[in-house]
Scaffold this motif. Structure first.
Motif, PDB file in Angstrom:
ATOM      1  N   GLU A  53       0.834  -1.200   0.000  1.00 48.27           N
ATOM      2  CA  GLU A  53       0.000   0.000   0.000  1.00 48.27           C
ATOM      3  C   GLU A  53       0.870   1.251   0.000  1.00 48.27           C
ATOM      4  OE1 GLU A  53      -2.055   3.515   1.294  1.00 48.27           O
ATOM      5  OE2 GLU A  53      -0.449   2.551   2.419  1.00 48.27           O
ATOM      6  N   GLN A  54       1.938   1.272   0.788  1.00 41.18           N
ATOM      7  CA  GLN A  54       2.813   2.439   0.853  1.00 41.18           C
ATOM      8  C   GLN A  54       3.539   2.666  -0.469  1.00 41.18           C
ATOM      9  OE1 GLN A  54       3.333   4.894   3.445  1.00 41.18           O
ATOM     10  NE2 GLN A  54       1.306   3.974   3.692  1.00 41.18           N
ATOM     11  N   LEU A  55       3.887   1.588  -1.129  1.00 38.76           N
ATOM     12  CA  LEU A  55       4.518   1.703  -2.439  1.00 38.76           C
ATOM     13  C   LEU A  55       3.543   2.336  -3.435  1.00 38.76           C
ATOM     14  CD1 LEU A  55       7.039   1.099  -4.100  1.00 38.76           C
ATOM     15  CD2 LEU A  55       6.109  -1.186  -4.526  1.00 38.76           C
ATOM     16  N   TYR A  56       2.308   1.867  -3.419  1.00 32.92           N
ATOM     17  CA  TYR A  56       1.287   2.462  -4.274  1.00 32.92           C
ATOM     18  C   TYR A  56       1.099   3.942  -3.935  1.00 32.92           C
ATOM     19  CZ  TYR A  56      -3.243   3.735  -6.132  1.00 32.92           C
ATOM     20  OH  TYR A  56      -4.259   4.394  -6.768  1.00 32.92           O
ATOM     21  N   ARG A  57       1.045   4.248  -2.666  1.00 31.96           N
ATOM     22  CA  ARG A  57       0.869   5.633  -2.218  1.00 31.96           C
ATOM     23  C   ARG A  57       2.016   6.503  -2.738  1.00 31.96           C
ATOM     24  NH1 ARG A  57      -2.165   8.085   1.817  1.00 31.96           N
ATOM     25  NH2 ARG A  57      -2.972   6.039   2.419  1.00 31.96           N
TER      26      ARG A  57
END
Length: 157
Positions: A140-144
């Motif tokens: 999720e953080q990578l996507y963010r």
């Protein structure tokens, strides 16, 4: 640039897989991303912790390619904000990095030999999370981070 998330351990629970799949699909618009689950060492329950970490470390080092940029997730690592994470990804891309390997170690952490090989030691939090949940949080953080880089509305500043 390809980004792989390597994690030592068992298959994810279905609710973790569902979340990871959502963000993997979203990431396809930005980067080549792959989650690679690495089985635990055979007879792990019979090994002393230092020997287990040593064997896991050897396995990881054997899998790495010389030009891989290794990021080890470690509780003593550097903490980044979301914007700093996005900046890190942009810097690696600008530097021509072909592949980033993000490593989640085994139940007892990452062997010192692997930590020495890592170009970055990164901490997601001072809290302790289950490894499966860390997989979801990191994806999720990578996507963010990619939405920040593309000036999209997912991340509110």
């Amino acid at each position: 640039m390809k980004i792989q998330l390597w994690s030592i351990g068992k298959e994810n629970d279905h609710y973790i897989n569902d979340g990871i799949n959502i963000f993997q699909k979203r990431l396809k618009h930005y980067t080549d991303f792959e989650l690679k689950l690495i089985p635990t060492v055979k007879q792990a329950a019979n090994l002393a912790v230092p020997e287990l970490k040593k064997q896991e470390g050897k396995m990881i080092l054997d899998m790495l390619q010389p030009n891989d940029y290794l990021v080890a997730l470690d509780e003593r690592g550097k903490s980044l904000t979301t914007l700093q994470m996005a900046e890190f990804i942009q810097q690696r891309s600008n530097a021509g990095t072909r592949q980033i390997i993000i490593l989640i170690g085994g139940a007892f952490g990452i062997d010192e030999s692997v930590l020495q090989r890592a170009q970055l030691k990164l901490s997601l939090s001072a809290l302790t999370f289950p490894h499966q949940l860390v997989r979801l949080i990191f994806v999720e953080q990578l996507y963010r981070a990619y939405t920040v880089l593309n000036n999209e509305k997912y991340h509110h500043q």
